[in-house]
Design a protein around this motif. Structure first.
Motif, PDB file in Angstrom:
ATOM      1  N   LEU A 138       0.834  -1.200   0.000  1.00  0.00           N
ATOM      2  CA  LEU A 138       0.000   0.000   0.000  1.00  0.00           C
ATOM      3  C   LEU A 138       0.875   1.258   0.000  1.00  0.00           C
ATOM      4  N   THR A 139       0.347   2.341  -0.547  1.00  0.00           N
ATOM      5  CA  THR A 139       1.024   3.617  -0.401  1.00  0.00           C
ATOM      6  C   THR A 139       1.035   4.004   1.076  1.00  0.00           C
ATOM      7  N   PRO A 140       1.940   4.902   1.486  1.00  0.00           N
ATOM      8  CA  PRO A 140       1.961   5.292   2.902  1.00  0.00           C
ATOM      9  C   PRO A 140       0.609   5.780   3.425  1.00  0.00           C
ATOM     10  N   TYR A 141      -0.102   6.595   2.642  1.00  0.00           N
ATOM     11  CA  TYR A 141      -1.394   7.104   3.113  1.00  0.00           C
ATOM     12  C   TYR A 141      -2.431   5.979   3.191  1.00  0.00           C
ATOM     13  N   ALA A 142      -2.428   5.103   2.184  1.00  0.00           N
ATOM     14  CA  ALA A 142      -3.381   4.000   2.198  1.00  0.00           C
ATOM     15  C   ALA A 142      -3.085   3.016   3.327  1.00  0.00           C
ATOM     16  N   LEU A 143      -1.804   2.855   3.661  1.00  0.00           N
ATOM     17  CA  LEU A 143      -1.427   1.952   4.755  1.00  0.00           C
ATOM     18  C   LEU A 143      -2.064   2.388   6.063  1.00  0.00           C
ATOM     19  N   HIS A 144      -1.927   3.659   6.387  1.00  0.00           N
ATOM     20  CA  HIS A 144      -2.452   4.135   7.673  1.00  0.00           C
ATOM     21  C   HIS A 144      -3.959   4.342   7.628  1.00  0.00           C
ATOM     22  N   ILE A 191       9.895  12.204   0.515  1.00  0.00           N
ATOM     23  CA  ILE A 191       9.523  11.271   1.585  1.00  0.00           C
ATOM     24  C   ILE A 191       8.192  11.710   2.186  1.00  0.00           C
ATOM     25  N   PRO A 192       7.135  10.914   2.041  1.00  0.00           N
ATOM     26  CA  PRO A 192       5.841  11.295   2.631  1.00  0.00           C
ATOM     27  C   PRO A 192       5.912  11.351   4.163  1.00  0.00           C
ATOM     28  N   VAL A 193       5.161  12.271   4.721  1.00  0.00           N
ATOM     29  CA  VAL A 193       5.005  12.384   6.173  1.00  0.00           C
ATOM     30  C   VAL A 193       3.524  12.212   6.478  1.00  0.00           C
ATOM     31  N   VAL A 194       3.194  11.172   7.237  1.00  0.00           N
ATOM     32  CA  VAL A 194       1.798  10.823   7.510  1.00  0.00           C
ATOM     33  C   VAL A 194       1.550  10.934   9.013  1.00  0.00           C
ATOM     34  N   GLN A 195       0.493  11.631   9.390  1.00  0.00           N
ATOM     35  CA  GLN A 195       0.104  11.721  10.804  1.00  0.00           C
ATOM     36  C   GLN A 195      -0.847  10.573  11.092  1.00  0.00           C
ATOM     37  N   ARG A 196      -0.305   9.515  11.689  1.00  0.00           N
ATOM     38  CA  ARG A 196      -1.124   8.321  11.926  1.00  0.00           C
ATOM     39  C   ARG A 196      -2.090   8.546  13.085  1.00  0.00           C
ATOM     40  N   ALA A 197      -3.093   7.696  13.165  1.00  0.00           N
ATOM     41  CA  ALA A 197      -4.083   7.797  14.240  1.00  0.00           C
ATOM     42  C   ALA A 197      -3.567   7.235  15.553  1.00  0.00           C
ATOM     43  N   LEU A 198      -2.557   6.403  15.495  1.00  0.00           N
ATOM     44  CA  LEU A 198      -2.037   5.755  16.696  1.00  0.00           C
ATOM     45  C   LEU A 198      -1.105   6.689  17.457  1.00  0.00           C
ATOM     46  N   LEU A 238      -6.001  11.920   5.813  1.00  0.00           N
ATOM     47  CA  LEU A 238      -4.564  11.847   6.064  1.00  0.00           C
ATOM     48  C   LEU A 238      -3.773  12.703   5.093  1.00  0.00           C
ATOM     49  N   ARG A 239      -4.313  12.947   3.926  1.00  0.00           N
ATOM     50  CA  ARG A 239      -3.617  13.750   2.915  1.00  0.00           C
ATOM     51  C   ARG A 239      -3.811  15.254   3.119  1.00  0.00           C
ATOM     52  N   GLU A 240      -4.619  15.641   4.080  1.00  0.00           N
ATOM     53  CA  GLU A 240      -4.790  17.057   4.363  1.00  0.00           C
ATOM     54  C   GLU A 240      -3.508  17.624   4.971  1.00  0.00           C
ATOM     55  N   PRO A 241      -3.279  18.947   4.846  1.00  0.00           N
ATOM     56  CA  PRO A 241      -2.043  19.547   5.378  1.00  0.00           C
ATOM     57  C   PRO A 241      -1.844  19.226   6.856  1.00  0.00           C
ATOM     58  N   LEU A 242      -0.584  19.015   7.210  1.00  0.00           N
ATOM     59  CA  LEU A 242      -0.244  18.684   8.587  1.00  0.00           C
ATOM     60  C   LEU A 242      -0.377  19.914   9.489  1.00  0.00           C
TER      61      LEU A 242
END
Length: 339
Positions: A12-18, A68-75, A238-242
């Motif tokens: 999965l892509t990083p965003y799809a993974l989380h 490098i993607p930066v994803v803010q995970r829910a965990l 998840l793809r919204e601005p951090l």
């Protein structure tokens, strides 16, 4: 016997993974079956903990330059590096079957993972409530959250840990901090490859499924249409601005593992510390006399009097010793003390 749906989500892509676990959890009702989801990221990325700020923890310019993607995970938890050499594992517990607290959730899930490691010959030790260690180094960290009616547990099985890739993304106040970070990660982390188990992931998954089958009725499954829609919605979020503008989760630095923290106070004269189990394991200061005093305090249990006890043989004024002690306490006061 309760039912557990097992789903291999693949690459999965990083965003799809989380989004796969966050969206699925949000879509579950209180009396749905449990889920075990495994997946891999198709590229390296940074996963921020739910309460972290990207600009405080990361060198965002470097991440953008390298794509490098930066994803803010829910965990919850701290910043982690996730890439193709990790298998991500998520347990989803709807309310009817969920443990009473997050602490109980970690008990349940880490016991299953520890049993799986034991099946391939790796004896692990639980450290700090959320980590599994092997051979004196951290092998697995984990995080949790409650999403909708569902408790979620997440962890990564590290086949190879790319310490240099992770360190390059972390916001470093100095080149020395960055170099010490690489050293500390190498000393504090381990992976299946380092333990001679580089090809053991399939066996680990089989062992984990067997442990689950001893407790639940395990069925291979895939998310339905509504659940996939919830996953898509989670990915869009998840793809919204951090969110930016906050402080680091660890004041002045970063957590290496449950016992070890790298810290730096950049105010002149700069001060850099490697704190481990209530002791200074490594220290440096731009002030030569303060630096000599710090070297005389390494590997000793830290308390407020240590610097003063060791200062008699050093050419440092009492006021300077007091200031140095205050700076160290400001960095380390909230960190775990010696066992």
């Amino acid at each position: 016997m309760l039912r557990l749906n097992y789903h291999d989500a693949g690459w999965l892509t990083p965003y799809a993974l989380h989004a796969c676990y966050a969206g699925l959890a949000a879509s579950l009702s209180a009396d749905d079956p449990l889920w075990l989801v495994i997946a891999r990221a198709d590229r390296g990325h940074i996963a921020l903990g739910a309460s972290q700020y990207a600009d405080a923890e990361l060198d965002l310019g470097y991440c953008r330059m390298r794509g490098i993607p930066v994803v803010q995970r829910a965990l919850g938890g701290g910043t982690v590096w996730v890439d193709r050499d990790q298998l991500c594992v998520f347990f989803l517990w709807p309310r009817h079957a969920a443990p009473r607290t997050h602490a109980d959730l970690f008990d349940e899930c880490l016991a299953l993972l520890a049993a799986a490691f034991a099946q391939i010959g790796l004896q692990t030790m639980r450290i700090g409530g959320q980590d599994l260690w092997c051979g004196g180094r951290k092998l697995l960290g984990s995080g949790a959250a409650t999403i909708g009616h569902t408790m979620v547990f997440g962890a990564s099985l590290l086949e190879r840990f790319a310490a240099d890739s992770f360190a390059a993304c972390v916001h470093s106040p100095s080149q020395g901090f960055s170099e010490w970070l690489r050293d500390a990660l190498a000393a504090g982390m381990t992976d299946l490859s380092s333990l001679g188990q580089a090809e053991s992931t399939p066996a680990l998954v089989d062992a984990l499924r067997a442990s689950c089958a001893a407790r639940w009725d395990v069925d291979a499954s895939s998310p339905d249409k509504l659940q996939r829609a919830a996953m898509f919605e989670a990915e869009c979020e998840l793809r919204e601005p951090l969110e930016l503008g906050g402080r680091r989760l660890v004041r002045g630095g970063i957590k290496i593992n449950r016992e070890t923290y790298l810290l730096e106070d950049a105010a002149a004269p700069w001060l850099r510390l490697l704190w481990q189990s209530g002791r200074l394991r490594r220290a440096a200061c731009a002030d030569p006399e303060a630096d000599l005093l710090l070297q005389d305090c390494l590997d000793m249990p830290w308390d407020g009097s240590l610097l003063f006890d060791r200062a008699a043989s050093h050419d440092l004024a009492e006021s300077a010793v007091r200031t140095l002690a205050q700076r160290i306490d400001a960095l380390c006061a909230t960190l775990p003390s010696a066992a």
